[in-house]
Write a protein that holds these residues in place. Sequence first.
Motif, short mmCIF file in Angstrom:
data_model
loop_
_atom_site.label_atom_id
_atom_site.label_comp_id
_atom_site.label_asym_id
_atom_site.label_seq_id
_atom_site.Cartn_x
_atom_site.Cartn_y
_atom_site.Cartn_z
N PHE A 227 0.75 -1.27 -0.09
CA PHE A 227 -0.19 -0.02 0.10
C PHE A 227 0.67 1.26 0.06
N TYR A 228 2.03 1.17 0.71
CA TYR A 228 3.03 2.56 0.61
C TYR A 228 3.47 2.59 -0.91
N ARG A 229 3.72 1.51 -1.52
CA ARG A 229 4.31 1.53 -2.76
C ARG A 229 2.89 2.21 -3.77
N GLU A 230 1.79 1.75 -3.23
CA GLU A 230 0.68 2.25 -4.19
C GLU A 230 0.68 3.75 -3.90
N VAL A 231 0.76 4.27 -2.86
CA VAL A 231 0.74 5.67 -2.63
C VAL A 231 1.80 6.32 -3.46
N ALA A 232 3.12 5.82 -3.40
CA ALA A 232 4.26 6.28 -4.14
C ALA A 232 4.08 6.29 -5.68
N VAL A 233 3.30 5.13 -6.13
CA VAL A 233 3.07 5.08 -7.64
C VAL A 233 2.12 6.25 -7.90
N ARG A 234 0.89 6.39 -7.19
CA ARG A 234 -0.03 7.38 -7.34
C ARG A 234 0.65 8.72 -7.33
N LEU A 235 1.64 9.19 -6.73
CA LEU A 235 2.25 10.31 -6.60
C LEU A 235 3.13 10.33 -7.66
N GLY A 236 3.20 9.51 -8.54
CA GLY A 236 3.81 9.59 -9.81
C GLY A 236 5.54 9.17 -9.65
N LEU A 237 5.81 8.25 -8.42
CA LEU A 237 7.21 8.23 -8.20
C LEU A 237 7.83 6.64 -8.59
N GLU A 238 7.40 6.12 -9.58
CA GLU A 238 7.55 4.89 -10.01
C GLU A 238 9.15 4.97 -10.37
N LYS A 239 9.63 5.84 -10.98
CA LYS A 239 11.09 5.98 -11.39
C LYS A 239 11.98 5.79 -10.18
N GLU A 240 11.63 6.55 -9.24
CA GLU A 240 12.43 6.57 -7.91
C GLU A 240 12.49 5.20 -7.27
N LEU A 241 11.17 4.34 -7.24
CA LEU A 241 11.28 3.17 -6.79
C LEU A 241 12.29 2.00 -7.76
N GLU A 242 12.39 2.49 -8.64
CA GLU A 242 13.03 1.39 -9.57
C GLU A 242 14.52 1.46 -9.33
N GLU A 243 15.16 2.67 -8.81
CA GLU A 243 16.54 2.87 -8.69
C GLU A 243 17.08 1.78 -8.16
#
Length: 243
Positions: A227-243
Amino acid sequence: MDKKQIYEGKAKVLFEGPEEGQIIQYFKDDATAFNKQKFDVIEGKGVLNNIISAYMMEFFSKNGIENHFIERLNKREQLVKKVEIVPVEVVLRNYAAGTLVKRYGLEDGIKLSRPLIEFCYKSDEHGDPLLSEEHILIFNFATQDEIDMMKKTTLIINQILGDLFDKIGIILGDFKVEFGRVTENGSTRLILADEMSPDNCRLWDKETLEIMDKDRFRKGLGSLTEFYREVAVRLGLEKELEE
Ligand SMILES: Nc1ncnc2c1ncn2[C@@H]1O[C@H](COP(=O)(O)OP(=O)(O)OP(=O)(O)O)[C@@H](O)[C@H]1O
Ligand SMILES: [Mg+2]
């Protein structure tokens, strides 16, 4: 290079920064609740909170809310201005939940007639008790001007954060912030510090009312990082998550 540890809290470790007046926040995977009675390590939580908190602090800066954030250094660390933390947690509630329900017997999840600001003493030893403005003044935790600034800023944060979450289909139930003093060129002012992440907000999906914050841990619902990941994804942070 070995960094000098300054402090270890429940969710973060603080290290000395590269320059005077700076510190590094290291986000741990530790999760605690109910004044440390409940404890677990949730793999990946620290990375998510570091990314989300960095994004939030930058968002606040863009919206004129001065804060401690300087830059995110890596997956788990961010560089921030060192402040003298005011020992007061500022809680803003739009809906009744958690301790508000426990303390006053309100119905869980009801919308309050307007945003409620509460102050709590930042002291695990004493169970973070509620503080009135009188307590804050008489105990010298903050001046009246500082209290006024914290209230005003917290209301603005609620406005802009509420709008931001609304746009991505999330209700901002409540949140907690901390402020601290910085002294620059001989004058001292209060700025927003600590972190802004799903560890210190209540976030509910607008459609399903699914819990997307640390209540998943408090209530033993599982899948916290999902769910934290879902919050991040909705905020448009996919790129940051992939690092
Ligand atoms: N910019 C900053 N300068 C100095 N201290 C800070 C700053 N931002 C946050 N802190 C402090 O860092 C500490 C560590 O964070 P963490 O969230 O792990 O603490 P905690 O266990 O929740 O709280 P505490 O240890 O205060 O009970 C907190 O006490 C917080 O107030
Ligand atoms: Mg904390």
